[in-house]
Design an enzyme around this catalytic site. Structure first.
Site, PDB file in Angstrom:
ATOM      1  N   ASP A 199       2.599 -10.989 -41.311  1.00  0.00           N
ATOM      2  CA  ASP A 199       2.445  -9.553 -41.079  1.00  0.00           C
ATOM      3  C   ASP A 199       2.021  -9.205 -39.656  1.00  0.00           C
ATOM      4  O   ASP A 199       1.719  -8.051 -39.366  1.00  0.00           O
ATOM      5  CB  ASP A 199       1.439  -8.977 -42.088  1.00  0.00           C
ATOM      6  CG  ASP A 199       0.144  -9.774 -42.128  1.00  0.00           C
ATOM      7  OD1 ASP A 199      -0.189 -10.428 -41.129  1.00  0.00           O
ATOM      8  OD2 ASP A 199      -0.521  -9.749 -43.181  1.00  0.00           O
ATOM      9  N   TRP A 259      -8.226 -16.601 -50.248  1.00  0.00           N
ATOM     10  CA  TRP A 259      -8.396 -16.006 -48.922  1.00  0.00           C
ATOM     11  C   TRP A 259      -9.632 -16.552 -48.192  1.00  0.00           C
ATOM     12  O   TRP A 259     -10.727 -16.569 -48.743  1.00  0.00           O
ATOM     13  CB  TRP A 259      -8.498 -14.482 -49.060  1.00  0.00           C
ATOM     14  CG  TRP A 259      -8.571 -13.786 -47.736  1.00  0.00           C
ATOM     15  CD1 TRP A 259      -7.538 -13.275 -47.024  1.00  0.00           C
ATOM     16  CD2 TRP A 259      -9.748 -13.538 -46.965  1.00  0.00           C
ATOM     17  NE1 TRP A 259      -7.987 -12.738 -45.848  1.00  0.00           N
ATOM     18  CE2 TRP A 259      -9.345 -12.883 -45.785  1.00  0.00           C
ATOM     19  CE3 TRP A 259     -11.110 -13.834 -47.150  1.00  0.00           C
ATOM     20  CZ2 TRP A 259     -10.250 -12.498 -44.795  1.00  0.00           C
ATOM     21  CZ3 TRP A 259     -12.009 -13.449 -46.155  1.00  0.00           C
ATOM     22  CH2 TRP A 259     -11.572 -12.786 -44.996  1.00  0.00           C
ATOM     23  N   ASP A 263      -8.955 -20.994 -41.437  1.00  0.00           N
ATOM     24  CA  ASP A 263      -8.796 -20.868 -39.980  1.00  0.00           C
ATOM     25  C   ASP A 263     -10.057 -21.383 -39.257  1.00  0.00           C
ATOM     26  O   ASP A 263      -9.962 -22.039 -38.220  1.00  0.00           O
ATOM     27  CB  ASP A 263      -8.460 -19.422 -39.586  1.00  0.00           C
ATOM     28  CG  ASP A 263      -9.384 -18.390 -40.215  1.00  0.00           C
ATOM     29  OD1 ASP A 263     -10.157 -18.731 -41.143  1.00  0.00           O
ATOM     30  OD2 ASP A 263      -9.352 -17.226 -39.776  1.00  0.00           O
ATOM     31  N   MET A 289      -0.609  -5.390 -36.985  1.00  0.00           N
ATOM     32  CA  MET A 289      -0.529  -5.960 -38.328  1.00  0.00           C
ATOM     33  C   MET A 289       0.027  -4.892 -39.260  1.00  0.00           C
ATOM     34  O   MET A 289      -0.521  -3.804 -39.358  1.00  0.00           O
ATOM     35  CB  MET A 289      -1.888  -6.458 -38.830  1.00  0.00           C
ATOM     36  CG  MET A 289      -1.763  -7.217 -40.152  1.00  0.00           C
ATOM     37  SD  MET A 289      -3.189  -8.243 -40.578  1.00  0.00           S
ATOM     38  CE  MET A 289      -4.066  -7.125 -41.632  1.00  0.00           C
ATOM     39  N   HIS A 292      -1.381  -3.838 -45.208  1.00  0.00           N
ATOM     40  CA  HIS A 292      -1.248  -4.421 -46.555  1.00  0.00           C
ATOM     41  C   HIS A 292      -2.602  -4.470 -47.237  1.00  0.00           C
ATOM     42  O   HIS A 292      -3.646  -4.418 -46.582  1.00  0.00           O
ATOM     43  CB  HIS A 292      -0.648  -5.839 -46.479  1.00  0.00           C
ATOM     44  CG  HIS A 292      -1.553  -6.830 -45.812  1.00  0.00           C
ATOM     45  ND1 HIS A 292      -2.563  -7.482 -46.459  1.00  0.00           N
ATOM     46  CD2 HIS A 292      -1.604  -7.271 -44.531  1.00  0.00           C
ATOM     47  CE1 HIS A 292      -3.181  -8.300 -45.616  1.00  0.00           C
ATOM     48  NE2 HIS A 292      -2.630  -8.178 -44.441  1.00  0.00           N
TER      49      HIS A 292
END
Ligand code: UD2
Ligand code: MN
Length: 346
Positions: A199, A259, A263, A289, A292
């Site tokens: 996204d 989620w 990272d 982005m 969403h």
């Protein structure tokens, strides 16, 4: 009086002369004819070796005369310029709801099986862009629409891989990216990998999708966060690592389901190797982005803080070297390679 004697003698002498002439002619004819026979006999009885020699001589002559046309030595392409003359800088992005995959395909005829290479110069790097994906078709379409021309303006040799998680078990972004790395290397020895959220659309083509001698974070800011870095160690969204840098940290952890955290885990791995994250200037590393909500099947990973505490202990055995999966489908579409994969569940 009957015969005239001298006339008779002359006649007889003439006969001998004629006879002599005929005999000589016959002899001469025999000599010539037998000469021809000898010559032809010599040709037909030529030893195989003589013929082979003649053949190879003819071949040699043929090659010598044909060589300049037959063996085409491709003129080596010059390296692409240090800064591509095609760059446009910051652009206003548009997201048309009427856009279709066919539209994007017809605008990118130079792309085959998701791969592109500049025709007139040799690219500075060969880059595989890896996009983890499930049920975000619209976002994927917008990204392909912007990313293909963007990478072509950067004069890169690149390919786009979309790694789709099969089934509806909890999403695992990091493991999908490990799979992408391993699968892409089966196609080509890519020297640089860009790990890319579906996204996030880059706004400025001076944000180069190439690798550095240190791991690179390409998202300094995005529209939703006022184009500011979220926190100092932030390493999410879009990152670029060389084949060797990623191998050195053993890739991503495979254990982050849902989620968040994966990272930061990669940042810890990078820091453990004494590597230092670099970023392009803030005015260049800007993304939009596409809006969403949190996807179902990608709920917050409540275990992420505990996992992050263990990274220094487990990174050597959790990563590329322990990534098990089953490829369900490998499909070369015009604009990307689709790898649909069963990565199991938590
Ligand atoms: C942030 C990070 C992202 C990742 C994530 C935590 C940024 C800009 N991005 O993204 O890199 O660290 O937090 O996991 O900071 N996806 C699907 N289908 C799904 C779920 C996820 O395709 O059902 C993929 C897709 O590529 C998406 C990415 O995973 O862009 C990250 O998921 P997200 O966009 O829902 O999370 P977000 O925006 O908080
Ligand atoms: Mn997102």
């Amino acid at each position: 009086m009957g015969f005239c004697l001298p006339g008779y003698k002359t006649l007889r002498r003439g006969k001998y002369v004629l006879l002599l002439f005929v005999s000589l002619s016959v002899l001469a004819w025999i000599a010539t004819f037998s000469g021809e026979i000898v010559k032809s006999a010599q040709i037909f009885s030529a030893s195989p070796q003589t013929l082979v020699q003649a053949d190879s001589l003819r071949d040699q002559l043929n090659t010598e005369t044909a060589a300049p046309n037959q063996i085409e030595t491709p003129t080596p392409k010059a390296e692409c310029p240090k800064e591509s003359p095609l760059l446009q800088g910051a652009v206003k992005l548009s997201f048309e709801s009427s856009l279709t995959l066919k539209d994007v395909e017809s605008k990118n005829k130079g792309v085959t099986d998701g791969e592109y290479e500049p025709s007139d110069c040799t690219a500075s790097q060969s880059v595989a862009v890896l996009i983890p994906h499930r049920s975000r078709e619209r976002h994927l379409l917008y990204l392909l629409n912007h990313l293909h021309p963007f990478l072509q303006r950067q004069q890169l040799h690149y390919a786009i891989y979309v790694i789709q998680q099969a089934g509806d078990a909890t999403f695992n972004r990091a493991k999908l990216l490990n799979v992408g790395y391993l699968e892409a290397l089966k196609d080509y020895s890519w020297e640089c990998f860009v790990f890319h959220d579906v996204d996030l659309v880059p706004e400025n083509d001076h944000n180069l999708y190439v690798c550095d001698n240190q791991p690179k974070h390409l998202v300094v800011g995005r529209n939703a966060t006022g184009y500011k870095l979220r926190y100092k160690g932030y390493f999410g969204g879009v990152t670029a690592m060389t084949k060797d840098q990623f191998l050195q940290v053993n890739g991503f952890s495979n254990t982050y389901w849902g989620w968040g955290g994966e990272d930061d885990d990669l940042r810890i791995r990078v820091e453990l190797q004494k590597m230092k994250i670099v970023r392009p200037p803030a005015d260049v590393a800007r993304y939009t982005m596409v809006f969403h909500k949190r996807d179902s099947g990608n709920e917050i990973n409540k275990d992420r803080m505990r996992l992050l505490g263990q990274t220094p202990l487990v990174w050597k055995k959790d990563g590329l070297n322990s990534c098990t999966y089953k490829t369900m489908l490998l499909e070369r579409q015009p604009l990307y390679v689709n790898v649909t994969v069963d990565i199991g569940k938590p």
